[in-house]
Every structure is written in structure tokens, then in C-alpha cells.
Enzyme design. Structure first.
Site, PDB file in Angstrom:
ATOM      1  N   ASP A  42       0.811  -1.114   0.049  1.00  0.00           N
ATOM      2  CA  ASP A  42      -0.002  -0.038   0.117  1.00  0.00           C
ATOM      3  C   ASP A  42       0.685   1.234  -0.199  1.00  0.00           C
ATOM      4  O   ASP A  42       1.893   1.350   0.661  1.00  0.00           O
ATOM      5  CB  ASP A  42      -0.947  -0.188   1.286  1.00  0.00           C
ATOM      6  N   ILE A  43       0.547   2.306  -0.911  1.00  0.00           N
ATOM      7  CA  ILE A  43       1.313   3.556  -0.862  1.00  0.00           C
ATOM      8  C   ILE A  43       1.133   4.364   0.445  1.00  0.00           C
ATOM      9  O   ILE A  43       2.179   4.990   0.722  1.00  0.00           O
ATOM     10  CB  ILE A  43       0.707   4.406  -2.069  1.00  0.00           C
ATOM     11  N   HIS A  96     -10.036  -5.231  -3.364  1.00  0.00           N
ATOM     12  CA  HIS A  96      -8.772  -5.572  -2.907  1.00  0.00           C
ATOM     13  C   HIS A  96      -9.028  -6.138  -1.545  1.00  0.00           C
ATOM     14  O   HIS A  96      -9.654  -5.316  -0.783  1.00  0.00           O
ATOM     15  CB  HIS A  96      -8.006  -4.285  -3.012  1.00  0.00           C
ATOM     16  N   ASN A 117     -13.016  -3.437   2.285  1.00  0.00           N
ATOM     17  CA  ASN A 117     -13.988  -2.263   2.222  1.00  0.00           C
ATOM     18  C   ASN A 117     -14.767  -2.661   1.200  1.00  0.00           C
ATOM     19  O   ASN A 117     -14.205  -2.827   0.037  1.00  0.00           O
ATOM     20  CB  ASN A 117     -13.261  -1.173   2.313  1.00  0.00           C
TER      21      ASN A 117
HETATM   22  P1  AMP Z   1      -9.874   1.359   0.299  1.00  0.00           P
HETATM   23  O1  AMP Z   1     -10.269   2.533   1.041  1.00  0.00           O
HETATM   24  O2  AMP Z   1     -10.297  -0.043   0.764  1.00  0.00           O
HETATM   25  O3  AMP Z   1     -10.489   1.403  -1.086  1.00  0.00           O
HETATM   26  O4  AMP Z   1      -8.336   1.257  -0.046  1.00  0.00           O
HETATM   27  C1  AMP Z   1      -7.604   1.979  -0.974  1.00  0.00           C
HETATM   28  C2  AMP Z   1      -5.991   1.754  -0.568  1.00  0.00           C
HETATM   29  O5  AMP Z   1      -5.421   2.060  -1.683  1.00  0.00           O
HETATM   30  C3  AMP Z   1      -5.759   2.817   0.368  1.00  0.00           C
HETATM   31  O6  AMP Z   1      -4.865   2.210   1.561  1.00  0.00           O
HETATM   32  C4  AMP Z   1      -4.500   3.424  -0.266  1.00  0.00           C
HETATM   33  O7  AMP Z   1      -3.794   4.063   0.209  1.00  0.00           O
HETATM   34  C5  AMP Z   1      -4.189   2.750  -1.471  1.00  0.00           C
HETATM   35  N1  AMP Z   1      -3.583   3.183  -2.729  1.00  0.00           N
HETATM   36  C6  AMP Z   1      -4.065   4.205  -3.240  1.00  0.00           C
HETATM   37  N2  AMP Z   1      -3.245   4.308  -4.584  1.00  0.00           N
HETATM   38  C7  AMP Z   1      -2.313   3.517  -4.512  1.00  0.00           C
HETATM   39  C8  AMP Z   1      -1.210   3.099  -5.246  1.00  0.00           C
HETATM   40  N3  AMP Z   1      -0.978   3.760  -6.486  1.00  0.00           N
HETATM   41  N4  AMP Z   1      -0.395   2.027  -4.861  1.00  0.00           N
HETATM   42  C9  AMP Z   1      -0.631   1.614  -3.566  1.00  0.00           C
HETATM   43  N5  AMP Z   1      -1.670   1.658  -2.979  1.00  0.00           N
HETATM   44  C10 AMP Z   1      -2.492   2.651  -3.425  1.00  0.00           C
END
Ligand code: AMP
Length: 121
Positions: free
Chosen positions: A33-34, A107, A94
Site C-alpha cells: 500500500d502506498i 482489494h 472495504n
Molecule cells: P480502500 O479505502 O479500501 O479502497 O483502500 C484503497 C487503498 O489503496 C488505500 O489504502 C490507499 O493507500 C491505497 N492506494 C491508493 N493508490 C495506491 C497506489 N498507487 N499504490 C498502492 N496503494 C495505493
């Protein structure tokens, strides 16, 4: 709701945006995760175009469903957080608005490397 081909994980799957890859096979891609919320914070996504867990459960093939669940275990082992190699972890998906989903491609978050704490704030 239709799948949005421009969501950030679709772009990662197409190789248009980089990721810190942990694992990939025919069914899943996993990357860090970023914006990690815990010591270890990985994401595991199916390669197919599924918006969320409900969409996946309704439309994915049995092979895809098995592939995703197995993929989570493979990634947990690789990160040494699985029950046999580490101390366990939390897997969380989520789903839609009330679930707080931001990226509309299914995811699973894998949190580990430390005690994860309270289940829901
Ligand atoms: P959700 O709220 O369950 O949709 O989580 C989305 C997740 O994606 C969050 O924890 C973000 O930090 C992560 N995220 C968004 N963009 C990226 C990216 N480019 N690379 C890795 N993780 C990401």
C-alpha cells in the site's frame, strides 16, 4: 454500477502506474500500500475486473475465487505474517460507501508485523 477502467488499480494492472510488487500469478497481483497504516500493509487484488466483493462473488469463476483466497495465503507467507511463519495478520475488504471503499477494484488489505488492534473504530 459498471467497472471503471480508469481506477488506479486497473492502471497498475495494465502497467501504466508502478507499484511495489510482492507477488503475481494468473489470478492476483499483490503490492505494498502506498500509504501504509501498519508495519506491513499489503494489498491483494484479483486480475479480473471486479468492483467489490459482492461483484466478485456474483460474477467470478470458481477458479478466480480460489485463486484470490489462495493468493492471500501465498502473500501472507511471503511477508512472513501467516500463521505458520509469523504471528498472524488481518485481512480486510472495504465494500462500497458504508464500507469506506475508495478504489473501485476489489482489494484485500493485509495488515501485519505488529498487533493490529481494535477491529472497528
Ligand atoms: P480502500 O479505502 O479500501 O479502497 O483502500 C484503497 C487503498 O489503496 C488505500 O489504502 C490507499 O493507500 C491505497 N492506494 C491508493 N493508490 C495506491 C497506489 N498507487 N499504490 C498502492 N496503494 C495505493
Amino acid at each position: 454500477m459498471t467497472y471503471d477502467d480508469n481506477n488506479i488499480f486497473a492502471k497498475i494492472l495494465r502497467g501504466e502506474i508502478p507499484c511495489k510488487k510482492i507477488y503475481e500469478d494468473n489470478f492476483v497481483l499483490s503490492f505494498h500500500d502506498i500509504n501504509p497504516q501498519k508495519k506491513i500493509h499489503a494489498l491483494v487484488i484479483p486480475k479480473g475486473k471486479y468492483i467489490d466483493l459482492d461483484d466478485f462473488s456474483e460474477k467470478a469463476s470458481s477458479d478466480e475465487i480460489v485463486g484470490l483466497i489462495k493468493g492471500i495465503n501465498i502473500v501472507a507467507k511471503k511477508l512472513k505474517i501467516s500463521v505458520d511463519t509469523g504471528k498472524g495478520y488481518r485481512a480486510l475488504a472495504n465494500i462500497n460507501e458504508h464500507g469506506g471503499q475508495e478504489v473501485p477494484h476489489l482489494h484485500f488489505h493485509l495488515f501485519g508485523g505488529e498487533k493490529i488492534g481494535k477491529m472497528v473504530e
